[in-house]
Write a protein that holds these residues in place. Structure first.
Motif, PDB file in Angstrom:
ATOM      1  N   GLY A  70      -1.990   4.590   3.396  1.00 19.14           N
ATOM      2  CA  GLY A  70      -0.597   4.164   3.222  1.00 19.14           C
ATOM      3  C   GLY A  70       0.059   3.553   4.442  1.00 19.14           C
ATOM      4  N   ASP A 117      -1.855   7.114  -9.531  1.00 19.51           N
ATOM      5  CA  ASP A 117      -1.584   5.904  -8.747  1.00 19.51           C
ATOM      6  C   ASP A 117      -0.722   6.259  -7.533  1.00 19.51           C
ATOM      7  N   GLU A 120       4.305   7.014   0.309  1.00 19.78           N
ATOM      8  CA  GLU A 120       4.313   7.082   1.771  1.00 19.78           C
ATOM      9  C   GLU A 120       3.093   7.845   2.277  1.00 19.78           C
ATOM     10  N   THR A 122      -0.424   3.964  -4.891  1.00 24.06           N
ATOM     11  CA  THR A 122      -0.312   2.698  -4.155  1.00 24.06           C
ATOM     12  C   THR A 122       0.995   2.573  -3.394  1.00 24.06           C
ATOM     13  N   ARG A 123       2.077   3.064  -3.946  1.00 23.13           N
ATOM     14  CA  ARG A 123       3.392   2.901  -3.303  1.00 23.13           C
ATOM     15  C   ARG A 123       3.851   4.167  -2.561  1.00 23.13           C
ATOM     16  N   ARG A 161      -4.594  -1.617  -6.579  1.00 24.34           N
ATOM     17  CA  ARG A 161      -4.197  -0.228  -6.851  1.00 24.34           C
ATOM     18  C   ARG A 161      -5.058   0.746  -6.055  1.00 24.34           C
ATOM     19  N   PRO A 163       0.700  -2.105   3.449  1.00 24.54           N
ATOM     20  CA  PRO A 163       0.913  -2.457   2.045  1.00 24.54           C
ATOM     21  C   PRO A 163      -0.257  -3.292   1.520  1.00 24.54           C
ATOM     22  N   GLN A 215      -2.026  -5.520  -2.184  1.00 24.73           N
ATOM     23  CA  GLN A 215      -2.092  -5.914  -3.593  1.00 24.73           C
ATOM     24  C   GLN A 215      -3.228  -5.107  -4.216  1.00 24.73           C
TER      25      GLN A 215
END
Length: 243
Positions: free
Chosen positions: A52, A66, A71, A68-69, A59, A55, A57
């Motif tokens: 993390g 998931d 922290e 991916t986003r 998954r 960032p 593109q």
């Protein structure tokens, strides 16, 4: 069966320069998986993305969820652990205090953390001898053991190791690669980034070869280590990958 870690079609860019391109890898529970390749292939970028710090593109899934986003701190609480290439120890702090810091994300209290330190000392007796020394006074091999021990303090289920043999004497490298598969006894799965291709493939269950940001080969480590093309590129001469 759901993989513990799935990196699915991930791309990472620094500005306009694409460092990782459409990479997919998986780490099953209980496995040691290695990614080998030359300097600049994008291996460290891939690890930093998985935990993390960058960032991307595509998954990233952890136990099918998931992330991916999420922290970095949330990923560590879920069970990610990272031993970075530079080890990033606190040189002016003692071995003991460096280990204690590794437990910062845990919610089970100081007594449990101290029990974990005893477990680390059982696994790395050299660290027990040096427990009061400043981390900055340790040898390269001892620093690597401390970095491993500190990462284990967070009770990870996935431990990601970035070039653990870098800069170490051959005898110490052998010791580090003896330790890595033994960590599976703790219920830890391992994603190993290495330039020392022979040692990595001898240690791993499965391997990926990364060049210029892409996965160019993959397969069971026992097969890759006998692949004529890989032998010529990475395993020839002294048995180490070229820098």
């Amino acid at each position: 069966m759901t993989a513990l870690l799935t990196i699915d079609n991930v791309s990472v860019s620094y500005g306009k320069a694409e460092a990782v391109r459409n990479v997919s890898i998986a780490v099953e529970a209980g496995q040691v998986v290695t990614v080998i390749g030359p300097n600049g292939a994008g291996k460290t970028t891939l690890l930093n993305t998985a935990i993390g710090l960058l960032p991307c593109q595509g998954r990233i899934l952890f136990n099918g969820e998931d992330v991916t986003r999420l922290e970095t701190e949330s990923r560590i609480e879920m069970g990610f652990g990272l031993v970075p290439e530079r080890r990033e120890l606190f040189a002016e702090m003692s071995v003991y205090d460096n280990l204690l810091l590794g437990a910062y994300s845990r919610k089970d209290g100081t007594a449990a953390a101290k029990r974990s330190i005893d477990d680390v000392f059982d696994r790395f007796p050299k660290l027990k001898e040096r427990r009061a020394q400043h981390a900055g006074t340790l040898s390269g091999g001892e620093r690597q053991m401390l970095a491993l021990g500190r990462a284990l303090m967070s009770k990870p289920t996935l431990l990601m190791l970035d070039e653990p043999s870098l800069g170490l004497a051959p005898l110490i490298v052998k010791e580090i690669f003896r330790i890595i598969p033994s960590l599976r006894d703790l219920g830890v799965s391992i994603l190993l980034i290495e330039q020392n291709a022979r040692s990595a493939l001898e240690t791993a269950n499965y391997g990926y070869v990364m060049e210029t940001g892409e996965i160019v080969r993959q397969g069971p480590a026992g097969e890759l280590i006998h692949d004529p093309q890989l032998i010529a590129t990475y395993l020839g001469g002294h048995g180490d990958a070229h820098n």
